[in-house]
Design an enzyme around this catalytic site. Structure first.
Site, short mmCIF file in Angstrom:
data_model
loop_
_atom_site.label_atom_id
_atom_site.label_comp_id
_atom_site.label_asym_id
_atom_site.label_seq_id
_atom_site.Cartn_x
_atom_site.Cartn_y
_atom_site.Cartn_z
N GLU A 110 0.82 -1.21 0.00
CA GLU A 110 0.00 0.00 0.00
C GLU A 110 0.86 1.26 0.00
O GLU A 110 0.33 2.37 0.06
CB GLU A 110 -0.96 0.00 1.20
CG GLU A 110 -2.17 -0.89 0.96
CD GLU A 110 -3.16 -0.84 2.10
OE1 GLU A 110 -4.29 -1.32 1.89
OE2 GLU A 110 -2.83 -0.35 3.19
N ASN A 132 -2.92 -13.03 1.47
CA ASN A 132 -4.17 -13.12 2.22
C ASN A 132 -5.35 -12.75 1.33
O ASN A 132 -5.21 -12.03 0.35
CB ASN A 132 -4.14 -12.19 3.45
CG ASN A 132 -4.18 -10.72 3.08
OD1 ASN A 132 -3.16 -10.14 2.72
ND2 ASN A 132 -5.35 -10.11 3.17
N ASP A 166 -4.53 -9.11 8.12
CA ASP A 166 -3.53 -8.25 8.77
C ASP A 166 -3.29 -8.69 10.21
O ASP A 166 -2.16 -8.62 10.70
CB ASP A 166 -4.00 -6.79 8.74
CG ASP A 166 -4.00 -6.21 7.34
OD1 ASP A 166 -3.31 -6.76 6.46
OD2 ASP A 166 -4.68 -5.19 7.11
N SER A 179 -10.98 -4.55 16.43
CA SER A 179 -11.30 -5.97 16.64
C SER A 179 -10.09 -6.80 17.05
O SER A 179 -10.24 -7.97 17.39
CB SER A 179 -11.89 -6.56 15.35
OG SER A 179 -10.88 -6.75 14.36
#
Length: 268
Positions: A163, A208, A215, A256
């Site tokens: 990214e 992934n 991640d 989370s």
């Protein structure tokens, strides 16, 4: 103590729209199901279509920061090398990293671009569409890596993704490998023409499919590589999967990610 896990990568402010409301929330608000579904859809919008959503929230994301946060929450001494805008999103992100115990010594802020953003739409089945505007992430450069060379070369594990500018990720991997640092590369978002050198300079090449949980897995794997190097790769992967499986049971991305104290202690 020098950072044991160093991540070179992205920070993104997540702008999340949910297209659904839980049955529990409907019951609490005394909304009849037929009235609710008349105005609200659970499917993703088609091109040119406007639909009504339910909930909007702003969160912290970006593959590099996500992975660094998960590793830090497991107890790793971490440092993130990244670039954000000199704006409210960037200021908030720096504070978020500090709250997670991550070194921000090499988190640069620039006035030349805004902090990266990810616009995310999620339906009731967990499917999503994401539009990323990299912004300041693409301004991370060789000079930034040189300034951080000491922390990179003294790490146990270096983590990179795509990214940021791919050439910068590759340069970081080369720098780490030259100093005997274990390199973990997550080739996402996927590139059709990935430079073959990435295979040469990556000790572990970890793809992934799912974003947030992926991640979490990478961040956990970096932690185990740095702090439990005598474990077999199979065992590291098993434990990292256990950590990531917890992340899918809560909403949001970094919000989370579990902390060490909330996980089964046999993982450590």
């Amino acid at each position: 103590m020098a950072a044991q896990v160093v991540v070179v990568g992205s920070c993104m402010t997540d702008l999340v729209r949910q297209l659904y409301q839980s049955l529990w929330a409907k019951k609490v608000q005394n909304i009849r199901l037929e009235e609710y579904t008349e105005h609200l859809t659970t499917r993703l919008p088609r091109a040119g279509e406007t639909i009504l959503g339910h909930k909007f929230f702003i969160g912290f994301g970006g593959k590099g920061a996500n992975q660094c946060v998960q590793s830090a929450r497991l107890g790793a001494n971490t440092s993130l090398i990244c670039k954000v805008g000199k704006d409210s999103f960037g200021n908030d992100y720096v504070e978020n990293l500090k709250k997670n115990g991550i070194s921000t010594a090499f988190v640069g802020q620039t006035t030349d671009a805004a902090t990266g953003t990810a616009s995310i739409i999620v339906n009731s089945e967990g499917q999503n569409v994401i539009v990323i505007v990299p912004g300041a992430n693409l301004l991370l450069n060789s000079e930034d890596l040189k300034r951080a060379s000491d922390v990179i070369c003294k790490a146990k594990v270096l983590v990179c993704q795509l990214e940021i500018t791919p050439a910068v990720s590759l340069e970081a991997l080369k720098m780490a490998r030259a100093s005997g640092v274990k390199t973990l590369f997550n080739p996402a978002p996927a590139l059709a023409d990935l430079d073959p050198q990435f295979y040469i300079y990556s000790d572990i090449f970890c793809c992934n499919e799912t974003e947030g949980a992926g991640d979490s897995f990478v961040g956990a794997l970096a932690f185990y590589l740095a702090y439990y190097p005598k474990l077999s790769m199979e065992e590291m992967i098993r434990k990292s999967n256990c950590v990531a499986s917890v992340s899918v049971q809560a909403s949001g991305t970094q919000s989370s990610y579990p902390y060490r104290k909330d996980l089964p202690q046999d993982l450590f």
